[in-house]
Design a protein around this motif. Structure first.
Motif, PDB file in Angstrom:
ATOM      1  N   PRO A  33     -54.712 -15.959 -10.424  1.00 30.69           N
ATOM      2  CA  PRO A  33     -55.000 -17.236  -9.993  1.00 30.69           C
ATOM      3  C   PRO A  33     -54.279 -17.315  -8.597  1.00 30.69           C
ATOM      4  O   PRO A  33     -53.036 -16.618  -8.032  1.00 30.69           O
ATOM      5  N   LEU A  34     -54.644 -18.422  -8.125  1.00 30.11           N
ATOM      6  CA  LEU A  34     -54.085 -18.836  -6.439  1.00 30.11           C
ATOM      7  C   LEU A  34     -53.808 -20.377  -6.802  1.00 30.11           C
ATOM      8  O   LEU A  34     -54.641 -21.106  -6.925  1.00 30.11           O
ATOM      9  N   PRO A  35     -52.504 -20.770  -6.334  1.00 31.80           N
ATOM     10  CA  PRO A  35     -52.032 -21.936  -6.536  1.00 31.80           C
ATOM     11  C   PRO A  35     -52.733 -22.732  -5.314  1.00 31.80           C
ATOM     12  O   PRO A  35     -52.884 -22.373  -4.135  1.00 31.80           O
ATOM     13  N   VAL A  36     -52.770 -24.131  -5.718  1.00 31.10           N
ATOM     14  CA  VAL A  36     -53.237 -25.072  -4.551  1.00 31.10           C
ATOM     15  C   VAL A  36     -52.171 -26.187  -4.413  1.00 31.10           C
ATOM     16  O   VAL A  36     -51.854 -26.664  -5.218  1.00 31.10           O
ATOM     17  N   LEU A  37     -51.687 -26.252  -3.156  1.00 35.85           N
ATOM     18  CA  LEU A  37     -50.764 -27.173  -2.776  1.00 35.85           C
ATOM     19  C   LEU A  37     -51.239 -28.717  -2.769  1.00 35.85           C
ATOM     20  O   LEU A  37     -51.846 -29.247  -1.909  1.00 35.85           O
ATOM     21  N   ASP A  38     -50.787 -29.456  -3.858  1.00 35.29           N
ATOM     22  CA  ASP A  38     -51.562 -30.778  -3.956  1.00 35.29           C
ATOM     23  C   ASP A  38     -51.084 -31.909  -3.124  1.00 35.29           C
ATOM     24  O   ASP A  38     -51.796 -32.555  -2.740  1.00 35.29           O
ATOM     25  N   ALA A  39     -49.848 -31.710  -2.600  1.00 37.19           N
ATOM     26  CA  ALA A  39     -49.238 -32.733  -1.557  1.00 37.19           C
ATOM     27  C   ALA A  39     -50.190 -32.639  -0.386  1.00 37.19           C
ATOM     28  O   ALA A  39     -50.159 -33.650   0.156  1.00 37.19           O
ATOM     29  N   LEU A  40     -50.783 -31.643   0.180  1.00 40.02           N
ATOM     30  CA  LEU A  40     -51.609 -31.668   1.140  1.00 40.02           C
ATOM     31  C   LEU A  40     -53.024 -32.015   1.067  1.00 40.02           C
ATOM     32  O   LEU A  40     -53.712 -31.929   1.919  1.00 40.02           O
ATOM     33  N   GLY A  41     -53.379 -32.330  -0.223  1.00 44.28           N
ATOM     34  CA  GLY A  41     -54.686 -32.871  -0.483  1.00 44.28           C
ATOM     35  C   GLY A  41     -55.629 -31.606  -0.258  1.00 44.28           C
ATOM     36  O   GLY A  41     -57.046 -31.926   0.233  1.00 44.28           O
ATOM     37  N   LEU A  42     -55.392 -30.381  -0.377  1.00 44.26           N
ATOM     38  CA  LEU A  42     -56.511 -29.330  -0.321  1.00 44.26           C
ATOM     39  C   LEU A  42     -57.414 -29.375  -1.065  1.00 44.26           C
ATOM     40  O   LEU A  42     -57.308 -29.781  -2.249  1.00 44.26           O
ATOM     41  N   ARG A  43     -58.791 -28.859  -0.640  1.00 47.23           N
ATOM     42  CA  ARG A  43     -59.848 -28.911  -1.497  1.00 47.23           C
ATOM     43  C   ARG A  43     -60.730 -27.438  -1.670  1.00 47.23           C
ATOM     44  O   ARG A  43     -61.394 -27.086  -0.710  1.00 47.23           O
ATOM     45  N   PRO A  44     -60.029 -26.598  -2.139  1.00 48.61           N
ATOM     46  CA  PRO A  44     -60.539 -25.182  -2.109  1.00 48.61           C
ATOM     47  C   PRO A  44     -61.882 -25.092  -2.793  1.00 48.61           C
ATOM     48  O   PRO A  44     -62.340 -25.883  -3.610  1.00 48.61           O
TER      49      PRO A  44
END
Length: 223
Positions: A33-44
């Motif tokens: 798993p790779l975490p996604v930083l929600d605060a920056l609004g990333l859209r992997p």
């Protein structure tokens, strides 16, 4: 009798939702798993899109990843770059302009012991221009910029000077790239490119591109 003091009202505890995650699809770190930083609004790039894209690349290049030099110009969660490294790419350069994102990528790199991965912080366009001037070249370039800001129109011309002969560019956007006559006149920035594969998943339009070549031979990754 004195009244007992009233118990303080319970304050509801709002727990933060678990961090968004994507996972590596194949290779040495499959299912990691790779975490996604929600605060920056990333859209992997979604897992199923990456699976399709890497199947395309494997088909075109015979899965010869150990010679591949890769540039992930808008790294974000790192899903594309770490996927390439997991499959054995010789080198993967991952770039992002946001300090928290870069720190997260460094944490993931250390956790995976991903020695082939280099992580840089910087502006994508300035860095790409500098690399082209220094003669740096790549076999595969990932372009997954924020939607709706014409970033592909700025990035694709720079990629012309960054690709090895026969190299490929993965481009993701909120709209289909206008290769079809039904979409109107092709813009100048897209004219040098040929669409090798394209598909859509939800609101994600994704494309595999190569520069128009004199030879029609199947491209091979550089040694």
């Amino acid at each position: 009798m004195p009244k007992k003091p009233a118990k303080p009202a319970k304050v509801p505890v709002h727990r933060a939702p678990p961090p968004q995650q994507v996972r590596i699809i194949g290779g040495e770190w499959k299912r990691t798993p790779l975490p996604v930083l929600d605060a920056l609004g990333l859209r992997p790039t979604p897992d199923r899109v990456r699976e399709t894209v890497f199947n395309w690349i494997n088909h075109l290049r015979g899965a010869e990843w150990h010679h591949a030099t890769v540039l992930d110009l808008f790294a974000g969660s790192g899903a594309l770059g770490f996927e390439a490294a997991s499959r054995g790419a010789r080198s993967v350069l991952m770039l992002d302009s946001h300090t928290p994102v870069v720190r997260q990528l460094e944490v993931i790199k250390d956790k995976l012991k991903a020695e082939a991965v280099t992580i840089m912080r910087g502006d994508a366009f300035v860095t790409a221009q500098g690399m082209a001037q220094r003669g740096q070249r790549f076999d595969l370039i990932f372009l997954d910029p924020p939607y709706g800001q014409d970033f592909l129109a700025k990035a694709l011309p720079l990629c012309e000077g960054l690709l090895n002969e026969g190299g490929l560019v993965y481009a993701e956007a909120g709209d289909a790239l206008p290769f079809s006559p039904e979409q109107g006149a092709m813009p100048d920035w897209l004219a040098p490119w040929e669409q090798v594969r394209a598909d859509k998943a939800g609101i994600v339009f994704y494309h595999l591109l190569k520069l128009h070549e004199k030879s029609a031979e199947t491209p091979q990754m550089s040694a």
